[in-house]
Design a protein around this motif. Structure first.
Motif, short mmCIF file in Angstrom:
data_model
loop_
_atom_site.label_atom_id
_atom_site.label_comp_id
_atom_site.label_asym_id
_atom_site.label_seq_id
_atom_site.Cartn_x
_atom_site.Cartn_y
_atom_site.Cartn_z
N THR A 1 0.72 -1.31 -0.33
CA THR A 1 -0.28 0.18 -0.20
C THR A 1 1.12 1.10 -0.02
O THR A 1 0.42 2.12 0.10
CB THR A 1 -1.28 0.28 1.75
N PHE B 1 4.81 3.48 5.26
CA PHE B 1 4.40 4.01 6.06
C PHE B 1 5.23 4.47 7.55
O PHE B 1 6.31 3.56 7.72
CB PHE B 1 3.25 2.99 6.87
N SER C 1 0.28 6.85 7.15
CA SER C 1 -0.13 6.20 5.76
C SER C 1 -0.63 6.25 4.44
O SER C 1 -0.23 6.05 3.24
CB SER C 1 -0.95 4.89 5.91
N GLY C 2 -1.98 7.38 4.45
CA GLY C 2 -2.18 8.34 3.59
C GLY C 2 -1.54 9.26 2.87
O GLY C 2 -2.41 9.94 2.23
N GLU C 3 -0.08 9.42 3.18
CA GLU C 3 0.18 10.83 3.15
C GLU C 3 1.75 10.16 2.08
O GLU C 3 2.11 8.77 2.58
CB GLU C 3 0.51 11.29 3.64
N ARG C 4 2.03 11.19 1.14
CA ARG C 4 3.54 10.51 0.77
C ARG C 4 5.05 10.76 1.77
O ARG C 4 5.05 11.77 2.23
CB ARG C 4 3.49 11.38 -0.04
N THR D 1 0.71 15.99 -3.81
CA THR D 1 -1.73 15.56 -2.83
C THR D 1 -2.30 16.29 -2.09
O THR D 1 -3.06 16.39 -2.30
CB THR D 1 -1.10 14.59 -2.43
#
Length: 303
Positions: A19, A22, A33-36, A62
């Motif tokens: 995914t 992170f 985990s949802g960021e670059r 982003t």
């Protein structure tokens, strides 16, 4: 979480799966985990303990805050050492002619003062920002590998973490007999003077009074050190000035029972930056000073 300068710092291990990347904290919880997370961090610190916080600047892809990652000691964050001065000699960037002689910055009790011919590079940075900013957003190089201001709304300053851009030589003095607080005030005043200087309309992005010999990164710090008691600090070229600092620091250390140390922070290689290079000593007397004041200090190499 560690609180520092009103920013929350997450401590954990840098990991990567199908995914993406992170941070897994000490309790096994995932963060960011949802960021670059920049690949430069992954290439050096995957599966290693790191610290993470968000910056105010945004990632262009982003439109989210840039994630800053660095390696270090948690104890240093919780109980920072006070009363020290570090001078940094940054090796030269081979892709910029203006960097032919390298660069100098100074750290006073955890505030890194950077002086430059560019207005936006006259600033105070925390060590993690100075050394470890990612090559994302405005810090990244443009498509051609250098600075790119073709889109003024999305500039590329090519000014990411200095440790990723070049090797850095560090001379440090510390101890109770050092008046680092006074020197910090001196550098703050010099920075305020720069930002209060009227802008030259023909070159609005540049510090109008910058002068290579009289008012540059090295000479501003040199003059500040002189005001702070290091009267024999000399030189205007970055590496020559660095050698002079070693001489001056060792003299002060003998007079006030202080300690002096030398470190080499090796460049952390990433695709965005070619290897840096050492610059020559221009003043012949500094070859002697180097042998006497630097070569007999044990160098701690930081990989």
């Amino acid at each position: 979480m560690i609180e520092k300068n009103s920013n929350k710092i997450t401590e954990g291990v840098l990991k990567k799966d199908e995914t993406g990347s992170f941070i897994e904290d000490l309790e096994g919880k995932r963060h960011f985990s949802g960021e670059r997370i920049w690949e430069g961090y992954v290439s050096h610190w995957l599966k290693k303990k790191v610290f993470v916080r968000e910056l105010k600047q945004l990632d262009y892809k982003t439109d989210m805050p840039i994630v800053l990652v660095w390696s270090g000691d948690a104890e240093e964050l919780k109980n920072p050492v006070s009363n020290y001065i570090e001078v940094y000699y940054n090796e030269r960037l081979i892709k910029y002619w203006s960097s032919f002689l390298g660069h100098v910055a100074a750290n006073v009790n955890g505030d890194i003062f950077n002086f430059s011919n560019k207005i936006n590079e006259n600033e105070i940075l925390s060590p993690e920002e100075y050394f470890y900013r990612p090559a994302l957003g405005e810090f990244s190089p443009g498509l051609n590998g250098g600075q790119d201001f073709s889109n003024p709304k999305l500039p590329h300053y090519d000014k990411f973490g200095r440790r990723f851009m070049r090797s850095i030589h560090v001379i440090r003095i510390e101890g109770e007999g050092l008046d680092a607080a006074f020197l910090k005030d001196v550098f703050n005043k010099k920075l305020n003077k720069i930002h209060s200087t009227p802008i030259d309309p023909a070159r609005p992005d540049f510090y109008r009074d910058f002068n290579f010999r009289k008012n540059s990164c090295a000479t501003i710090i040199r003059d500040g050190l002189r005001e702070g008691g290091f009267a024999d600090a000399s030189g205007f070229c970055p590496r020559d000035f660095f050698v002079s600092c070693a001489k001056s620091f060792r003299r002060m250390a003998r007079e006030r029972n202080l300690s002096v140390s030398l470190r080499l922070m090796s460049q952390l290689k990433v695709p965005e930056a070619p290897p840096s290079r050492m610059t020559p000593l221009l003043n012949p007397i500094n070859h002697y000073r180097k042998r006497k004041c630097l070569d007999n200090l044990q160098v701690q190499i930081i990989p």
